[in-house]
Structures are given as structure tokens and as C-alpha cells.
Design a protein around this motif. Structure first.
Motif: not given
Length: 206
Positions: A76-82
Motif C-alpha cells: 500500500m505504501a509503494m502504491s501511494t508513491g513511496v
């Protein structure tokens, strides 16, 4: 060295795959495929299964922390731009947080030199993450998901040490993966099974 290579490149593969699929869909496919592969190996490996309902419950709880919360939060973190690097750096704090909590939870103590090394690690991660946020390469929501992932893997590590110290690795992981598959199934459905079967996604999934 092989573990470090696989662990670090896993973040790169995840970031690439998330360009073609939703996080829950990606993880459902990941866990369901690996569960099927492991089930095919059961007749050969013949693992030692838990002998009591409580032992089975411990493995399910471990799956929620080590697989669902850890991977779900990271994806979820990487899917939101992290970025993959930022996520890897934050989650590399897991040994630090585990060491801090191992004292009150498990009665383990660290030497001063170990605390110094862990402190330097915290400082390094803070500097990198702060720099990334300043450049707009992350988001507060993404960092929160990452921290949730960090708490999941840390809690799972301590839980396993306390309640599942002698688990059969194959049996334990299979139960965890099946648990994660069941959890991510309805979440993937809510996403609308958002996936593009491109070469990039297939390579990332493999």
C-alpha cells in the motif's frame, strides 16, 4: 548474501508490479500461487504439522502479522508513491524496533556497542526518509502504511520467538500463506481485480 539479494530486489519487483496491478490483487496472486506450489511439494517434504488447535491458531495469527500486515502495508505504501528504496529503508528498522522491544517482551538485552549501531541505523533512515519527503517523493499516508508494515513484521518476529519457537518452517509458512490468500481475496475483489497482464507484471510476480 542470497537472502540480502532476494530481500532487497523484492522491493524493486513490488514497485514495478504495482504499476500494473492493485496492491491487494497483486498480493492475492502472489500468496495463492505460492500456496499452490507449496501444496504440490507436500508429498515430498512431509512437514510436521501443529498438534493442537492452539498451535494452529498461533500460526494463523503469525500469518496476519508477518504476511498480511507486513506485505499489505508495504505494498500500500509503494502504491501511494513511496519509493522502493524509501520503503526498504524504513522496513530495515525492524531489527532496531525488535531489539528495543525484546527486552520487555522476551527478557533479552543488548550490549552498548549494539545499541550504538542500532542508533546509527535509525539516524541514517531518518535522514533519508526526511529528504525523500522534502522532495515530494513520498506521502504522509504512504509513510504511515510503511510504519504499520514495520510494526507488523516486528510484532510477528517477537510473537514467533515467544509462541512458535520450534515450528516447522515449511508447515508454518504454508499456513501463513493460505491465511494471507483468504484475507486478500475479498480485498482484491473490492479493487475490481485491477491487473494488467503485461510482461513487466508477470516478471515482477515471478
Amino acid at each position: 548474501m542470497l537472502f540480502v539479494f532476494l530481500w532487497s530486489t523484492g522491493f524493486i519487483a513490488a514497485r514495478a508490479g504495482l504499476e500494473e496491478a492493485g496492491p491487494a490483487t497483486f498480493l492475492f496472486l502472489r500468496f495463492s500461487l505460492v500456496s499452490v506450489l507449496m501444496l504440490c511439494l507436500l508429498p515430498v517434504l512431509r512437514p510436521a504439522w501443529p498438534v493442537s488447535p492452539r498451535a494452529w491458531a498461533h500460526l494463523v495469527i503469525l500469518g496476519l502479522m508477518m504476511q498480511v500486515i507486513y506485505f499489505g502495508g508495504a505494498w500500500m505504501a509503494m502504491s501511494t508513491g513511496v519509493g522502493a528504496g524509501t520503503a526498504a529503508l524504513i522496513l530495515s528498522l525492524q531489527p532496531v524496533l525488535t531489539a528495543v522491544l525484546a527486552g520487555p517482551v522476551l527478557g533479552e538485552r543488548l550490549q552498548r556497542r549494539q545499541w550504538l549501531g542500532l542508533g546509527l541505523g535509525v539516524a541514517g533512515v531518518f535522514l533519508v526518509v526526511d529528504h525523500k519527503l522534502a522532495l515530494g517523493l513520498g506521502s504522509i499516508a504512504g509513510i504511515v502504511f510503511c510504519l504499520g508494515s514495520l510494526l507488523g513484521i516486528t510484532a510477528g518476529t517477537l510473537y514467533q520467538k515467544r509462541f512458535c519457537p520450534a515450528l516447522d518452517v515449511f508447515a508454518g509458512l504454508l499456513v501463513q500463506f493460505i491465511t494471507a490468500t483468504i484475507i486478500f481475496l475479498p480485498l482484491a475483489s473490492l479493487e475490481g481485480w485491477n491487473v494488467t497482464w503485461s510482461q513487466q507484471f508477470v516478471a515482477a510476480l515471478v
